[in-house]
Design a protein around this motif. Structure first.
Motif, PDB file in Angstrom:
ATOM      1  N   GLY A 166     -18.690   9.399 -17.945  1.00 54.28           N
ATOM      2  CA  GLY A 166     -17.810   8.852 -16.751  1.00 54.28           C
ATOM      3  C   GLY A 166     -17.266  10.052 -16.174  1.00 54.28           C
ATOM      4  N   THR A 167     -18.107  10.724 -15.206  1.00 50.58           N
ATOM      5  CA  THR A 167     -17.964  12.029 -14.672  1.00 50.58           C
ATOM      6  C   THR A 167     -17.174  11.891 -13.301  1.00 50.58           C
ATOM      7  N   GLY A 168     -17.241  10.950 -12.703  1.00 49.10           N
ATOM      8  CA  GLY A 168     -16.680  10.686 -11.460  1.00 49.10           C
ATOM      9  C   GLY A 168     -17.091  11.677 -10.390  1.00 49.10           C
TER      10      GLY A 168
ATOM     11  N   ALA B   4     -20.575  12.798  -7.151  1.00 46.26           N
ATOM     12  CA  ALA B   4     -21.070  13.743  -8.062  1.00 46.26           C
ATOM     13  C   ALA B   4     -22.369  14.379  -7.733  1.00 46.26           C
TER      14      ALA B   4
ATOM     15  N   ALA C  34     -12.226   3.202 -11.528  1.00 45.87           N
ATOM     16  CA  ALA C  34     -12.030   4.562 -12.180  1.00 45.87           C
ATOM     17  C   ALA C  34     -10.648   4.701 -12.863  1.00 45.87           C
TER      18      ALA C  34
ATOM     19  N   ALA D 105     -19.220   6.807  -6.654  1.00 41.98           N
ATOM     20  CA  ALA D 105     -18.816   8.179  -7.202  1.00 41.98           C
ATOM     21  C   ALA D 105     -19.859   9.089  -7.727  1.00 41.98           C
ATOM     22  N   HIS D 106     -20.971   8.335  -8.013  1.00 42.72           N
ATOM     23  CA  HIS D 106     -22.330   9.117  -8.405  1.00 42.72           C
ATOM     24  C   HIS D 106     -22.778   9.923  -6.973  1.00 42.72           C
TER      25      HIS D 106
ATOM     26  N   GLU E 106     -22.318   8.605 -14.672  1.00 35.72           N
ATOM     27  CA  GLU E 106     -21.367   7.716 -13.893  1.00 35.72           C
ATOM     28  C   GLU E 106     -21.901   6.550 -13.472  1.00 35.72           C
TER      29      GLU E 106
END
Length: 289
Positions: A124-126, A156, A212, A152-153, A147
């Motif tokens: 879940g790297t955001g 990232a 998120a 968000a991907h 992600e």
């Protein structure tokens, strides 16, 4: 008079500070300076030196101050979030990384010290703040990141590609099955806010993406529980897991991890404000469902 129109830089920043303070912005002076610095592109030290002279305020300053006064996140206006040693590209659709997460990253960096080629995954790297910081600060680390949100991907990808992180679009619940049992470290800052708890700050409530924030279920524990299960699946026996959570969830998370029988050395960690911010644990041995 709007800040900036015909004013000196010092007067405009001073007026902007008052406007932002009236709007309830938590750090009005710093934000007023950062908005001016963003337009001038000079760094805060230089900006403060220029404010001692009669430099005019930059074009467009009043408009940016008005946006911030409407509680649009500063990072959405400037397009940049600072996290540890990184400058991350951010915008609508991605969670703005928080300073308290920096201490969670430090736990991993301390843990892998002395390991030649640690394999680490961020679930879940955001924006990529955690994975990017580890890749940047741990030479020789092989870093993966997962992600779920396509928005968000995309952020990232922009932030992590230059750092050599292997990023996948996927669900932290079932991602990377082909790499089960191969990671030395799993780190996660999953969504964890309970569904009834609307965040107080308009910047968070209105601008951070809901997926998120909310952890699933009334207590917000669905995704943190899933992150711990995935960590048990992905780690080598004796591997290290650390997860960020809300202060009120620390006892519940420790009990949940103990109940699975998969973890030893379950430890709660405080952030710089003394809040119980993260839990770490070591995978006990070969994990069987």
């Amino acid at each position: 008079m709007a800040p900036g129109s015909g004013q000196s830089l010092a007067a405009a920043v001073s007026e902007a500070t008052a406007i932002l303070r009236d709007a309830g912005v938590p750090s009005p002076r710093v934000d007023a300076e950062l908005l001016a610095e963003h337009l001038l592109g000079i760094g805060l030290g230089r900006l403060r030196a220029m404010m001692l002279g009669d430099t005019p305020a930059p074009e467009g300053y009043a408009e940016l101050v008005a946006e911030r006064a409407r509680r649009i996140p500063l990072q959405h206006i400037t397009g940049v979030a600072h996290f540890r040693y990184l400058e991350l590209a951010v915008g609508p659709g991605v969670f703005i990384p928080r300073p308290e997460t920096e201490s969670v990253v430090q736990l991993v960096i301390d843990y892998v010290k002395g390991m030649a080629h640690p394999r680490i995954v961020d679930l879940g790297t955001g924006s990529g703040a955690i994975a990017g910081s580890i890749a940047h600060e741990v030479p020789g680390a092989e870093v993966h990141a997962v992600e779920f949100s396509p928005f968000a991907h995309a952020w990232a990808e922009k932030n992590l590609a230059p750092l050599g992180v292997q990023l996948v679009l996927g669900d932290l619940r079932d991602a990377l099955p082909e790499l089960n049992g191969t990671f030395d470290v799993v780190i996660s800052n999953p969504p964890y806010i309970p569904s009834e708890a609307i965040p107080n700050e308009p910047e968070v409530a209105l601008h951070d993406p809901p997926e998120a924030l909310y952890g699933g279920g009334a207590d917000g524990m669905e995704l943190p529980t899933a992150a711990a299960a995935s960590a048990a699946r992905l780690l080598v026996p004796g591997g290290y897991f650390v997860m960020e959570h809300a202060e009120v969830q620390s006892g519940w998370i420790a009990k949940m991890m103990k109940r699975t029988g998969a973890w030893t050395e379950i430890t709660t960690h405080q952030d710089l404000n003394g809040k119980e911010r993260a839990t770490s644990a070591v995978l006990a041995g070969p994990h069987h469902e």
